[in-house]
Design a protein around this motif. Structure first.
Motif, PDB file in Angstrom:
ATOM      1  N   PRO A  85     -12.046  -4.613  -7.803  1.00 38.71           N
ATOM      2  CA  PRO A  85     -12.487  -4.526  -9.207  1.00 38.71           C
ATOM      3  C   PRO A  85     -13.530  -3.450  -9.474  1.00 38.71           C
ATOM      4  N   THR A  86     -14.170  -2.925  -8.423  1.00 42.13           N
ATOM      5  CA  THR A  86     -15.294  -2.007  -8.645  1.00 42.13           C
ATOM      6  C   THR A  86     -15.005  -0.559  -8.269  1.00 42.13           C
ATOM      7  N   MET A  87     -13.960  -0.317  -7.488  1.00 42.16           N
ATOM      8  CA  MET A  87     -13.657   1.055  -7.081  1.00 42.16           C
ATOM      9  C   MET A  87     -12.922   1.798  -8.197  1.00 42.16           C
ATOM     10  N   ALA A  88     -13.157   3.091  -8.263  1.00 41.85           N
ATOM     11  CA  ALA A  88     -12.580   3.906  -9.331  1.00 41.85           C
ATOM     12  C   ALA A  88     -11.124   4.253  -9.048  1.00 41.85           C
ATOM     13  N   ALA A  89     -10.375   4.520 -10.091  1.00 45.10           N
ATOM     14  CA  ALA A  89      -9.009   5.013  -9.929  1.00 45.10           C
ATOM     15  C   ALA A  89      -9.036   6.306  -9.129  1.00 45.10           C
ATOM     16  N   GLY A  90      -8.082   6.441  -8.221  1.00 45.31           N
ATOM     17  CA  GLY A  90      -8.034   7.616  -7.359  1.00 45.31           C
ATOM     18  C   GLY A  90      -8.741   7.427  -6.036  1.00 45.31           C
ATOM     19  N   ASP A 106       0.389  -7.072   0.001  1.00 46.36           N
ATOM     20  CA  ASP A 106      -0.112  -7.825  -1.158  1.00 46.36           C
ATOM     21  C   ASP A 106      -1.357  -7.150  -1.734  1.00 46.36           C
ATOM     22  N   LEU A 107      -2.268  -6.730  -0.859  1.00 43.31           N
ATOM     23  CA  LEU A 107      -3.490  -6.084  -1.340  1.00 43.31           C
ATOM     24  C   LEU A 107      -3.194  -4.714  -1.951  1.00 43.31           C
ATOM     25  N   ALA A 108      -2.208  -4.011  -1.399  1.00 45.35           N
ATOM     26  CA  ALA A 108      -1.829  -2.715  -1.957  1.00 45.35           C
ATOM     27  C   ALA A 108      -1.305  -2.874  -3.383  1.00 45.35           C
ATOM     28  N   ALA A 109      -0.544  -3.942  -3.615  1.00 41.65           N
ATOM     29  CA  ALA A 109      -0.025  -4.194  -4.962  1.00 41.65           C
ATOM     30  C   ALA A 109      -1.173  -4.478  -5.928  1.00 41.65           C
ATOM     31  N   GLN A 110      -2.160  -5.253  -5.476  1.00 40.31           N
ATOM     32  CA  GLN A 110      -3.320  -5.534  -6.328  1.00 40.31           C
ATOM     33  C   GLN A 110      -4.103  -4.249  -6.617  1.00 40.31           C
ATOM     34  N   ALA A 111      -4.329  -3.449  -5.574  1.00 40.63           N
ATOM     35  CA  ALA A 111      -5.115  -2.223  -5.736  1.00 40.63           C
ATOM     36  C   ALA A 111      -4.418  -1.232  -6.656  1.00 40.63           C
ATOM     37  N   SER A 112      -3.100  -1.182  -6.583  1.00 40.12           N
ATOM     38  CA  SER A 112      -2.355  -0.192  -7.373  1.00 40.12           C
ATOM     39  C   SER A 112      -2.501  -0.423  -8.868  1.00 40.12           C
ATOM     40  N   THR A 113      -2.764  -1.663  -9.282  1.00 38.63           N
ATOM     41  CA  THR A 113      -2.931  -1.945 -10.709  1.00 38.63           C
ATOM     42  C   THR A 113      -4.180  -1.264 -11.267  1.00 38.63           C
ATOM     43  N   ARG A 114      -5.088  -0.867 -10.389  1.00 45.87           N
ATOM     44  CA  ARG A 114      -6.294  -0.151 -10.803  1.00 45.87           C
ATOM     45  C   ARG A 114      -6.265   1.311 -10.379  1.00 45.87           C
ATOM     46  N   GLY A 115      -5.103   1.767  -9.897  1.00 41.97           N
ATOM     47  CA  GLY A 115      -4.983   3.158  -9.483  1.00 41.97           C
ATOM     48  C   GLY A 115      -5.646   3.454  -8.162  1.00 41.97           C
ATOM     49  N   ILE A 116      -5.831   2.419  -7.337  1.00 44.08           N
ATOM     50  CA  ILE A 116      -6.468   2.566  -6.022  1.00 44.08           C
ATOM     51  C   ILE A 116      -5.387   2.543  -4.950  1.00 44.08           C
ATOM     52  N   ALA A 117      -5.442   3.472  -4.014  1.00 49.57           N
ATOM     53  CA  ALA A 117      -4.490   3.499  -2.901  1.00 49.57           C
ATOM     54  C   ALA A 117      -5.009   2.622  -1.774  1.00 49.57           C
ATOM     55  N   LEU A 118      -4.117   1.882  -1.152  1.00 52.24           N
ATOM     56  CA  LEU A 118      -4.476   1.113   0.041  1.00 52.24           C
ATOM     57  C   LEU A 118      -3.646   1.609   1.205  1.00 52.24           C
ATOM     58  N   ILE A 119      -4.316   1.901   2.294  1.00 51.76           N
ATOM     59  CA  ILE A 119      -3.690   2.401   3.520  1.00 51.76           C
ATOM     60  C   ILE A 119      -4.011   1.429   4.643  1.00 51.76           C
ATOM     61  N   ASP A 120      -3.012   1.058   5.426  1.00 56.71           N
ATOM     62  CA  ASP A 120      -3.328   0.290   6.637  1.00 56.71           C
ATOM     63  C   ASP A 120      -3.370   1.266   7.800  1.00 56.71           C
ATOM     64  N   ALA A 121      -4.452   1.192   8.568  1.00 56.96           N
ATOM     65  CA  ALA A 121      -4.681   2.159   9.641  1.00 56.96           C
ATOM     66  C   ALA A 121      -5.373   1.494  10.826  1.00 56.96           C
ATOM     67  N   PRO A 122      -4.715   0.495  11.448  1.00 60.85           N
ATOM     68  CA  PRO A 122      -5.314  -0.122  12.629  1.00 60.85           C
ATOM     69  C   PRO A 122      -5.468   0.911  13.743  1.00 60.85           C
ATOM     70  N   VAL A 123      -6.380   0.645  14.647  1.00 61.48           N
ATOM     71  CA  VAL A 123      -6.710   1.634  15.680  1.00 61.48           C
ATOM     72  C   VAL A 123      -6.582   1.037  17.066  1.00 61.48           C
ATOM     73  N   SER A 124      -6.458   1.912  18.045  1.00 58.80           N
ATOM     74  CA  SER A 124      -6.414   1.525  19.449  1.00 58.80           C
ATOM     75  C   SER A 124      -7.384   2.398  20.225  1.00 58.80           C
ATOM     76  N   GLY A 125      -8.110   1.790  21.135  1.00 55.59           N
ATOM     77  CA  GLY A 125      -9.057   2.544  21.943  1.00 55.59           C
ATOM     78  C   GLY A 125     -10.400   1.867  22.088  1.00 55.59           C
ATOM     79  N   GLY A 126     -10.660   0.854  21.267  1.00 53.88           N
ATOM     80  CA  GLY A 126     -11.876   0.076  21.395  1.00 53.88           C
ATOM     81  C   GLY A 126     -13.142   0.851  21.099  1.00 53.88           C
ATOM     82  N   GLY A 127     -14.266   0.202  21.394  1.00 54.28           N
ATOM     83  CA  GLY A 127     -15.555   0.829  21.162  1.00 54.28           C
ATOM     84  C   GLY A 127     -15.739   2.146  21.887  1.00 54.28           C
TER      85      GLY A 127
END
Length: 270
Positions: A85-90, A106-127
């Motif tokens: 709700p607080t992040m700007a479009a774009g 599901d979260l990407a669909a919610q974010a898109s209604t405000r023009g916010i992109a959601l990317i999933d980017a899990p990582v491997s390699g640990g601390g």
């Protein structure tokens, strides 16, 4: 490449992996805002230019790119409920946590209604990988949004692989972690077999490390004094094998991963 001085970044989830990721972003020159439930998690950034937000909502309003590295689906959902709700479009939200792919969709669909992109980017390699800037980032999302996020990823990553739309990064991470669990389970059986046959542990591990049976999972298993020493990691891998099973449903591959890994993972968590 986008000027890192004008990408206002935020980060939530300053644990053993997220903390070093955020530090790499700050050291790369990105304006960085942090939020943490525990004030002591912020102390490690006292020597950086990072600022601290009083709330998740305030962090979202101050950021164009927010990375999340919290523990589970519930944590990701709770944080995004305040961010969206607080992040700007774009702007964009990046899920570095390993969660169910459907959560990201599901979260990407919610974010898109405000023009916010959601990317999933899990990582491997640990601390250690985060500290060294050598993490592997498995990315799912819109190609343009991923291209915009890539310079930030490069501050902590050695390899960035775009696998498809939202959720694809999570799917790849689940497969990767199921393989890790299977490799460790097989390694544990192999080491037990060696002991039964009277082969000393040290020379056997030295042999396998330079032979065709080698794997990263074997190297980790070989360092353990006992499987229970891997209790925390086993809990996380068991969760990821379970999630992969949920995604695959009745596919035989789901049963194979479960059969290969369950005895070892259960033993490790005892």
């Amino acid at each position: 490449m986008t000027d890192n001085k004008i990408i206002r970044t935020g980060f939530i989830g300053l644990g053993s992996q997220g903390g070093p990721m955020a530090r790499r972003m700050a050291e790369a020159g990105y304006p960085l805002t942090l939020w943490a439930r525990r004030p002591e998690a912020l102390e490690a950034f006292a020597d950086t230019a990072a600022t601290h937000a009083p709330s998740i909502a305030a962090l979202g309003a101050a950021s164009d790119h927010v990375g999340l590295c919290v523990v589970d689906d519930a944590g990701v959902q709770a944080v995004c409920a305040d961010l969206i709700p607080t992040m700007a479009a774009g702007s964009r939200i990046i899920i570095h946590s390993t969660v169910h792919p459907q959560t990201c969709l599901d979260l990407a669909a919610q974010a898109s209604t405000r023009g916010i992109a959601l990317i999933d980017a899990p990582v491997s390699g640990g601390g250690p990988g985060a500290t060294a800037g050598t993490l592997t980032v498995m990315v799912g999302g819109d190609a343009n949004a991923v291209a915009d996020a890539r310079p930030v990823f490069e501050s902590f990553a050695g390899s960035i692989v775009h696998l498809g739309g939202v959720g694809a990064g999570q799917l790849a991470k689940l497969i990767n972690n199921a393989l890790m669990a299977a490799h460790m389970a097989l390694a544990n059986h192999a080491l037990d077999a060696g002991s039964t046959l009277g082969i000393d542990h040290k020379p056997l591990t030295e042999l396998v490390r330079v032979s065709s049976g080698r794997s990263y999972g074997f190297e980790v298993a070989a360092r353990l004094p006992d499987p229970t020493a891997f209790a925390h990691g086993a809990k996380l891998l068991a969760k990821d094998v379970r999630l992969l099973g949920e995604v695959l449903g009745d596919d035989p591959d789901a049963r194979i991963f479960d059969q290969l890994t369950r005895p070892f993972l259960d033993r490790a968590q005892q």
